[in-house]
Design a protein around this motif. Structure first.
Motif, PDB file in Angstrom:
ATOM      1  N   ASP A  43      47.217  47.168  32.030  1.00 14.05           N
ATOM      2  CA  ASP A  43      45.860  46.401  32.406  1.00 14.05           C
ATOM      3  C   ASP A  43      45.658  46.339  33.839  1.00 14.05           C
ATOM      4  OD1 ASP A  43      44.836  45.787  29.858  1.00 14.05           O
ATOM      5  OD2 ASP A  43      46.375  44.203  29.600  1.00 14.05           O
ATOM      6  N   ASP A  44      44.665  46.330  34.345  1.00 16.23           N
ATOM      7  CA  ASP A  44      44.166  46.034  35.724  1.00 16.23           C
ATOM      8  C   ASP A  44      43.925  44.564  35.627  1.00 16.23           C
ATOM      9  OD1 ASP A  44      42.834  45.514  38.234  1.00 16.23           O
ATOM     10  OD2 ASP A  44      40.965  46.233  37.699  1.00 16.23           O
ATOM     11  N   ALA A  46      42.503  42.594  37.443  1.00 15.13           N
ATOM     12  CA  ALA A  46      41.077  42.354  37.804  1.00 15.13           C
ATOM     13  C   ALA A  46      39.889  42.322  36.761  1.00 15.13           C
ATOM     14  CB  ALA A  46      40.596  42.877  38.982  1.00 15.13           C
ATOM     15  N   GLY A  47      40.368  43.419  35.881  1.00  7.73           N
ATOM     16  CA  GLY A  47      39.713  43.665  34.646  1.00  7.73           C
ATOM     17  C   GLY A  47      38.627  44.627  35.178  1.00  7.73           C
ATOM     18  N   GLU A  48      38.567  45.334  36.176  1.00  4.47           N
ATOM     19  CA  GLU A  48      37.825  46.287  36.395  1.00  4.47           C
ATOM     20  C   GLU A  48      38.141  48.053  36.256  1.00  4.47           C
ATOM     21  OE1 GLU A  48      34.829  45.521  37.739  1.00  4.47           O
ATOM     22  OE2 GLU A  48      35.177  43.505  37.498  1.00  4.47           O
ATOM     23  N   VAL A  49      39.381  48.282  36.215  1.00  2.00           N
ATOM     24  CA  VAL A  49      39.435  49.746  36.251  1.00  2.00           C
ATOM     25  C   VAL A  49      40.176  49.912  34.926  1.00  2.00           C
ATOM     26  CG1 VAL A  49      40.748  51.601  37.397  1.00  2.00           C
ATOM     27  CG2 VAL A  49      39.570  49.615  38.711  1.00  2.00           C
ATOM     28  N   THR A  72      42.411  56.874  35.546  1.00  2.00           N
ATOM     29  CA  THR A  72      41.810  55.653  35.726  1.00  2.00           C
ATOM     30  C   THR A  72      40.223  55.769  35.502  1.00  2.00           C
ATOM     31  OG1 THR A  72      41.606  56.201  38.282  1.00  2.00           O
ATOM     32  CG2 THR A  72      43.375  54.688  37.345  1.00  2.00           C
ATOM     33  N   ARG A  74      36.629  54.158  36.299  1.00  2.00           N
ATOM     34  CA  ARG A  74      35.789  53.226  37.191  1.00  2.00           C
ATOM     35  C   ARG A  74      34.202  53.141  36.980  1.00  2.00           C
ATOM     36  NH1 ARG A  74      38.128  51.624  41.990  1.00  2.00           N
ATOM     37  NH2 ARG A  74      40.416  51.429  42.270  1.00  2.00           N
ATOM     38  N   GLY A  75      33.638  52.254  37.073  1.00  2.00           N
ATOM     39  CA  GLY A  75      32.246  52.080  37.110  1.00  2.00           C
ATOM     40  C   GLY A  75      31.518  52.551  38.431  1.00  2.00           C
ATOM     41  N   LEU A  94      29.739  51.313  28.414  1.00  2.00           N
ATOM     42  CA  LEU A  94      29.768  51.073  29.575  1.00  2.00           C
ATOM     43  C   LEU A  94      29.007  52.091  30.673  1.00  2.00           C
ATOM     44  CD1 LEU A  94      33.686  50.637  29.758  1.00  2.00           C
ATOM     45  CD2 LEU A  94      31.841  48.861  29.537  1.00  2.00           C
ATOM     46  N   ARG A  97      31.055  56.727  34.004  1.00  2.00           N
ATOM     47  CA  ARG A  97      32.326  56.301  34.346  1.00  2.00           C
ATOM     48  C   ARG A  97      32.884  57.341  35.058  1.00  2.00           C
ATOM     49  NH1 ARG A  97      32.618  51.408  34.030  1.00  2.00           N
ATOM     50  NH2 ARG A  97      34.750  51.290  33.770  1.00  2.00           N
ATOM     51  N   VAL A 107      44.949  50.961  42.216  1.00  2.00           N
ATOM     52  CA  VAL A 107      45.231  50.167  41.187  1.00  2.00           C
ATOM     53  C   VAL A 107      45.954  50.584  40.097  1.00  2.00           C
ATOM     54  CG1 VAL A 107      43.673  48.919  39.269  1.00  2.00           C
ATOM     55  CG2 VAL A 107      42.653  49.173  41.636  1.00  2.00           C
TER      56      VAL A 107
END
Length: 205
Positions: A43-44, A46-49, A72, A74-75, A94, A97, A107
């Motif tokens: 888990d990240d 920050a919930g971003e990655v 990883t 990423r958005g 999402l 990516r 991260v």
């Protein structure tokens, strides 16, 4: 906790990795033919990655070879991460990516340090909010997370990330059975009962 979406990813992770693998110095073949056979997530905070460690078997040669590919998701592009980009894909929920080699993503490295120092647990690859009890972690006890991280260095079968006076070693071709040690992560493998995926080198120069 990461939310796992049951949806499509185009192109698939296997296809992206198959195109990327031949350019890596630790890849032993020529034209990969991959089957995803295991792995886990982290888990990240920050919930971003998205952070995933994937085990692939390549059966394109006379012998099957197991590879570990930390990735990883990423958005948006990782600043300065062009050389670490595995590829881009369209996620059914999402959207676009950017997928990176996790050994070059700060991260992911931070999450691995948290795992190795007992601050977090490995998560199931395909289930939300579910720990993966098959991933065995031997913590690196009494190690500070504030050690300085260096630049990842590839070898013929591993990638090392300097961590203060030590290093975190990602076993790209994890074929030996796990024997444990101060600071290590092991998981089941299709090619053996358990393999060591990550370890801490305490004599890093």
């Amino acid at each position: 906790m990461a939310v796992i979406h049951q949806t499509t990813v185009t192109p698939s992770k296997s296809d992206l990795v198959a195109a990327w693998l031949p350019g890596q110095q630790w890849y032993l073949g020529t034209t990969p033919r991959l089957d995803k056979v295991g792995g886990f997530r982290l888990d990240d905070p920050a919930g971003e990655v998205g952070i995933e460690f994937v085990l692939f078997v390549d059966d394109s040669g006379p012998d099957q070879v197991l590879y570990q590919v930390p990735m990883t998701y990423r958005g948006a592009p990782l600043p300065g991460g062009d050389s670490a980009l595995i590829g881009t894909a369209e996620h059914g929920v999402l959207g676009r990516r950017w997928i990176y080699d996790g050994t070059r993503d700060p991260v992911a490295i931070g999450a691995v340090i948290d795992l190795l120092t007992g601050r977090t647990a490995a998560q199931a690859q395909s289930l939300s909010d579910t720990a993966d009890p098959t991933v065995v972690v031997t913590p690196a006890e009494n190690w500070s997370v504030d050690r300085e991280l260096g630049v990842a260095v590839d070898g013929v079968a591993h990638t090392d990330v300097p961590w203060g006076a030590a290093a975190v070693r990602f076993h790209r071709v994890p074929v030996s059975l796990w024997v444990g040690g101060a600071g290590s992560v092991a998981a089941p493998s299709a090619l053996g009962p358990v393999v060591e995926l990550i370890s801490v080198l305490t004599d890093w120069a």
